[in-house]
Design a protein around this motif. Structure first.
Motif, mmCIF file in Angstrom:
data_model
loop_
_atom_site.group_PDB
_atom_site.id
_atom_site.type_symbol
_atom_site.label_atom_id
_atom_site.label_comp_id
_atom_site.label_asym_id
_atom_site.label_seq_id
_atom_site.Cartn_x
_atom_site.Cartn_y
_atom_site.Cartn_z
ATOM 1 N N GLU A 1 -9.967 6.320 2.673
ATOM 2 C CA GLU A 1 -9.779 5.237 1.680
ATOM 3 C C GLU A 1 -11.164 4.508 1.294
ATOM 4 O OE1 GLU A 1 -6.496 5.262 0.152
ATOM 5 O OE2 GLU A 1 -6.711 3.245 0.320
ATOM 6 N N GLU B 1 0.683 4.200 -2.900
ATOM 7 C CA GLU B 1 0.467 5.545 -2.487
ATOM 8 C C GLU B 1 1.363 6.605 -2.888
ATOM 9 O OE1 GLU B 1 -2.433 6.148 -2.452
ATOM 10 O OE2 GLU B 1 -3.448 4.882 -0.909
ATOM 11 N N GLU C 1 -6.648 1.809 -6.174
ATOM 12 C CA GLU C 1 -7.596 2.291 -5.134
ATOM 13 C C GLU C 1 -8.506 1.110 -4.866
ATOM 14 O OE1 GLU C 1 -7.016 4.254 -2.649
ATOM 15 O OE2 GLU C 1 -5.379 4.956 -3.808
ATOM 16 N N PHE D 1 0.890 -1.165 -0.002
ATOM 17 C CA PHE D 1 -0.058 0.139 0.014
ATOM 18 C C PHE D 1 0.884 1.461 0.129
ATOM 19 C CE2 PHE D 1 -2.262 3.265 2.123
ATOM 20 C CZ PHE D 1 -3.640 3.167 2.068
ATOM 21 N N HIS E 1 -6.373 -2.157 -3.462
ATOM 22 C CA HIS E 1 -5.960 -2.146 -2.174
ATOM 23 C C HIS E 1 -6.978 -1.644 -1.177
ATOM 24 C CE1 HIS E 1 -3.762 2.000 -2.504
ATOM 25 N NE2 HIS E 1 -4.912 2.350 -1.904
HETATM 26 FE FE LIG Z 1 -5.494 4.216 -1.611
#
Ligand SMILES: [Fe+2]
Ligand SMILES: [Fe+2]
Length: 298
Positions: free
Chosen positions: A140, A78, A176, A74, A179
């Motif tokens: 998120e 990001e 996105e 992750f 994850h």
């Molecule tokens: Fe994200």
């Protein structure tokens, strides 16, 4: 549970985009939609850098090897997202739209207001870390919502939206979706307190609405090609009905889902669709080829 079936190792794809041919109004004839989505380029560079900063501090609290691997994957994704959106900003500047007055405020928000406070080691420091982990889980929920939305936003294709911008948004949106469970699983693993989930959702939601409408207004007001550029809620609502922005009703309906005690991000969006997009995304494919040849040369 679909959570387990959906689990795939997360890898960062080192994408790059060339913005030379992307017009300022990259949704033709629709500056409001273009700029509302452009707000992502203002918020995400600082926001996603902040995710990475917070998650590096939480790694020692993780007692599950698989979750640790997910969090590391992750972090890699990001960091790449943050950089890719940052690279759009010089292009906006070249077109006469300098985002610095706005990004300076966003940087302050993430680095100072949400940064590491001078707290003694112990309870207060842990409280502040858990609070931020919970805020990231709430954000998120929305990045996954938006990722799922953009993967399915065919109206943007129908209206001839710029293919490079669409690929940036869909590559990012697909990762996105890919994850989407990590931040929530991490929050549940290290804390999971329901009151904290509700409280931080309210903070994150209010901040997102505030920052987004401010960003859209900023772009519309400073766009050198517009006379008296405005951004109103009605503009947003109409685009939602049209399908070039998320529908207001869909956004409202996503709120009780996050606040339900039965919520899990695996119930939102489709991993299969995300993986399929990443297998055909021009930027992700180019990144894959570059990474393979680098490996071959090593
Ligand atoms: Fe994200
Ligand atoms: Fe991201």
């Amino acid at each position: 549970m679909s959570n387990t079936q959906d689990r795939i190792p997360l890898k960062a794809r080192k994408v790059s985009f060339s913005w030379d041919d992307t017009p300022l109004h990259w949704v033709p004839g629709d500056p409001f939609t273009s700029h509302t989505i452009n707000v992502l380029h203002l918020l995400l560079p600082a926001g996603e850098r902040w995710f990475v900063h917070v998650y590096k501090q939480v790694l020692p609290y993780i007692r599950d090897e698989r979750l640790r691997e997910d969090v590391i994957g992750f972090i890699g994704q990001e960091a790449m997202h943050s950089q890719a959106h940052d690279e759009v900003l010089p292009h906006l500047r070249e077109q006469g739209l300098d985002p610095t007055p706005y990004t300076a405020q966003v940087d302050w928000l993430f680095e100072k207001l949400l940064g590491d406070r001078t707290l003694p080691p112990g309870r207060a420091r842990r409280w502040w870390l858990m609070e931020r982990v919970a805020i990231i889980a709430a954000i998120e929920h929305y990045t996954a919502f938006l990722g799922d939305w953009v993967l399915n936003a065919e109206e943007l294709d129908r209206r001839g939206a710029d293919p490079t911008m669409l690929d940036l948004l869909r590559w990012h949106g697909a990762e996105e979706v890919e994850h989407r469970s990590v931040a929530f699983d991490l929050f549940m693993h290290v804390d999971g307190d329901y009151r904290r989930r509700v409280r931080t959702w309210a903070t994150a939601f209010a901040a997102l609405v505030f920052l987004w409408q401010r960003g859209a207004r900023f772009f519309m007001a400073n766009d050198p090609t517009l006379v008296d550029g405005r951004a109103t809620f009605r503009d947003f609502y109409v685009r939602g009905r049209r399908g070039t922005l998320p529908a207001t009703g869909d956004m409202l309906r996503s709120i009780p889902r996050y606040l339900s005690r039965a919520y899990h991000p695996s119930q939102e969006g489709s991993t299969a669709q995300a993986v399929a997009y990443l297998a055909s995304s021009p930027a992700a494919l180019a990144a894959g080829t570059a990474q393979e040849s680098a490996k071959g040369a090593a």
